[in-house]
Motif scaffolding. Structure first.
Motif, PDB file in Angstrom:
ATOM      1  N   PRO A 152     -68.405   8.577  72.241  1.00  0.00           N
ATOM      2  CA  PRO A 152     -68.608   7.315  72.971  1.00  0.00           C
ATOM      3  C   PRO A 152     -67.867   6.134  72.355  1.00  0.00           C
ATOM      4  O   PRO A 152     -67.387   5.259  73.075  1.00  0.00           O
ATOM      5  N   GLN A 163     -73.748   3.464  78.323  1.00  0.00           N
ATOM      6  CA  GLN A 163     -73.933   2.613  79.496  1.00  0.00           C
ATOM      7  C   GLN A 163     -72.701   1.757  79.758  1.00  0.00           C
ATOM      8  O   GLN A 163     -72.282   1.580  80.901  1.00  0.00           O
ATOM      9  N   LEU A 164     -72.124   1.260  78.671  1.00  0.00           N
ATOM     10  CA  LEU A 164     -70.870   0.514  78.805  1.00  0.00           C
ATOM     11  C   LEU A 164     -69.792   1.383  79.440  1.00  0.00           C
ATOM     12  O   LEU A 164     -69.078   0.965  80.349  1.00  0.00           O
ATOM     13  N   ILE A 165     -69.697   2.609  78.949  1.00  0.00           N
ATOM     14  CA  ILE A 165     -68.661   3.521  79.427  1.00  0.00           C
ATOM     15  C   ILE A 165     -68.834   3.822  80.905  1.00  0.00           C
ATOM     16  O   ILE A 165     -67.870   3.776  81.677  1.00  0.00           O
ATOM     17  N   ILE A 190     -71.803  11.265  68.598  1.00  0.00           N
ATOM     18  CA  ILE A 190     -71.841   9.813  68.570  1.00  0.00           C
ATOM     19  C   ILE A 190     -70.433   9.232  68.592  1.00  0.00           C
ATOM     20  O   ILE A 190     -70.178   8.147  69.125  1.00  0.00           O
ATOM     21  N   LEU A 202     -61.456   2.342  76.856  1.00  0.00           N
ATOM     22  CA  LEU A 202     -61.757   1.710  78.142  1.00  0.00           C
ATOM     23  C   LEU A 202     -61.736   0.195  78.032  1.00  0.00           C
ATOM     24  O   LEU A 202     -61.318  -0.504  78.958  1.00  0.00           O
ATOM     25  N   LYS A 209     -75.336   4.635  70.482  1.00  0.00           N
ATOM     26  CA  LYS A 209     -74.771   5.609  71.418  1.00  0.00           C
ATOM     27  C   LYS A 209     -75.231   5.318  72.845  1.00  0.00           C
ATOM     28  O   LYS A 209     -74.429   5.373  73.782  1.00  0.00           O
ATOM     29  N   ILE A 237     -77.090  -3.530  81.042  1.00  0.00           N
ATOM     30  CA  ILE A 237     -76.629  -4.071  79.766  1.00  0.00           C
ATOM     31  C   ILE A 237     -76.688  -5.593  79.774  1.00  0.00           C
ATOM     32  O   ILE A 237     -75.939  -6.256  80.482  1.00  0.00           O
ATOM     33  N   THR A 245     -76.233   2.446  74.215  1.00  0.00           N
ATOM     34  CA  THR A 245     -75.575   1.265  74.780  1.00  0.00           C
ATOM     35  C   THR A 245     -74.119   1.562  75.131  1.00  0.00           C
ATOM     36  O   THR A 245     -73.636   1.169  76.191  1.00  0.00           O
ATOM     37  N   LEU A 246     -73.423   2.270  74.229  1.00  0.00           N
ATOM     38  CA  LEU A 246     -72.026   2.597  74.479  1.00  0.00           C
ATOM     39  C   LEU A 246     -71.863   3.430  75.740  1.00  0.00           C
ATOM     40  O   LEU A 246     -70.953   3.208  76.538  1.00  0.00           O
ATOM     41  N   ALA A 283     -70.291   2.011  83.059  1.00  0.00           N
ATOM     42  CA  ALA A 283     -69.986   0.802  83.818  1.00  0.00           C
ATOM     43  C   ALA A 283     -68.482   0.614  83.962  1.00  0.00           C
ATOM     44  O   ALA A 283     -67.985   0.243  85.022  1.00  0.00           O
ATOM     45  N   MET A 284     -67.743   0.897  82.900  1.00  0.00           N
ATOM     46  CA  MET A 284     -66.309   0.645  82.906  1.00  0.00           C
ATOM     47  C   MET A 284     -65.510   1.759  83.545  1.00  0.00           C
ATOM     48  O   MET A 284     -64.469   1.510  84.146  1.00  0.00           O
ATOM     49  N   SER A 285     -65.961   2.982  83.375  1.00  0.00           N
ATOM     50  CA  SER A 285     -65.156   4.095  83.894  1.00  0.00           C
ATOM     51  C   SER A 285     -65.245   4.168  85.412  1.00  0.00           C
ATOM     52  O   SER A 285     -64.417   4.794  86.054  1.00  0.00           O
ATOM     53  N   LEU A 291     -75.268  -4.242  69.698  1.00  0.00           N
ATOM     54  CA  LEU A 291     -74.184  -3.256  69.560  1.00  0.00           C
ATOM     55  C   LEU A 291     -73.192  -3.724  68.510  1.00  0.00           C
ATOM     56  O   LEU A 291     -72.819  -2.980  67.591  1.00  0.00           O
TER      57      LEU A 291
END
Lengths: 154, 154
Positions: free
Chosen positions: A15, B139-141, A12, A22, B134, A125, B136-137, B143-145, A133
């Motif tokens: 991330p 998915q964020l990652i 966990i 990021l 975890k 999202i 949601t994070l 999207a951003m990476s 979040l």
DNA sequence: CACGTTTATATCGTGCACGATGCAAATATA
DNA sequence: TATATTTGCATCGTGCACGATATAAACGTG
């Protein structure tokens, strides 16, 4: 040995660590325009909201130690964003006050949060996910920050 | 000027940034026993799962640049946790392989994730919340990476 | 096969983070 | 009121992060 527990994909904490980096990187183009780093931006957020705080009061709001903030604030003083001065009532305290230049920067910072949110939202999202979040993270933070004090002593 | 947008409490990025730092701090006592920092632990997680990767392959898994990993891996080589050697087929690549000492450390690392999770859970935060966090994070990652490559070139 | 380009890694400089330690002002206690 | 303790801030050393740049190997193209 094939330990499910130790698989990177099951952690966990990874991330959170990656997302933090990021997002700071996503801020960079906007903060570059203002000549700020992300931690410097955080200090300004605090001061725009409440000018004239002591170093200690800022550490409490940002959950950072003085050994991080002291040099950071000195750099910001050199950038003429703020002024450091000893408190008269208590000579141990250092009061941080925005300069005119530091205050003026607020106006240019206003559109940044909205731009950032815009970059985070996708089909996957929604705003609702982001808010949840944030909610969970804040609960985590309050659970964890109770366990550690923010002085630099062990 | 009283900008709701710029209030620290309304920022989504600050909780991520704080949570990341606090969690790294929560890991510290456990990692201290193994003589590791958190990023070093991450490298070992990758190698325990898949030994003999190139530097580039590790950067992809950890979303870190070579200019962060190169010195980090050198320190870990000096600690005798791993060995760096040029790839024979492609002399540009450096292959990272665990030493016996590095492999042995895995057994002592196994209980760490469970202990950490235990510290995070409270009345307010259940395992379900952690898993959703975890999700949601991640998915964020992703999207951003996509927006940034991980070379150190601009 | 020469030569420009890409790729993989490393180095350098700067700015955090943070544990350990130092120091002076304020406070507490004998 | 001396002295011990606490408090607020600073300094030092180490290890990330990361942009900019360098270098050598591999590759592509004429």
């Amino acid at each position: 040995m094939n330990n499910t527990q130790l698989q990177l994909s099951n952690q966990i904490c990874f991330p959170i660590y990656s997302a933090s980096r990021l997002i700071t990187k996503a801020y960079k183009p906007y903060l570059d325009e203002l000549g700020l780093t992300y931690p410097q931006y955080l200090v300004l957020l605090v001061l725009w909201e409440n000018d004239g705080l002591s170093v200690n009061q800022i550490t409490e709001k940002l959950l950072l130690n003085t050994n991080t903030l002291s040099p950071l604030l000195k750099r910001m003083e050199k950038m003429e964003l703020l002024q450091r001065s000893r408190c008269i009532e208590d000579e141990r305290s250092v009061i941080i006050q925005l300069t005119t230049k530091g205050k003026k920067l607020q106006k240019r910072a206003v559109p940044i949060p909205e731009k950032l949110i815009g970059e985070l939202l996708t089909d996957q999202i929604q705003m609702e996910d982001i808010l949840q979040l944030k909610d969970t993270l804040c609960q985590l933070i309050s659970a964890m920050s109770n366990k550690t004090d923010h002085t630099s002593k062990a």
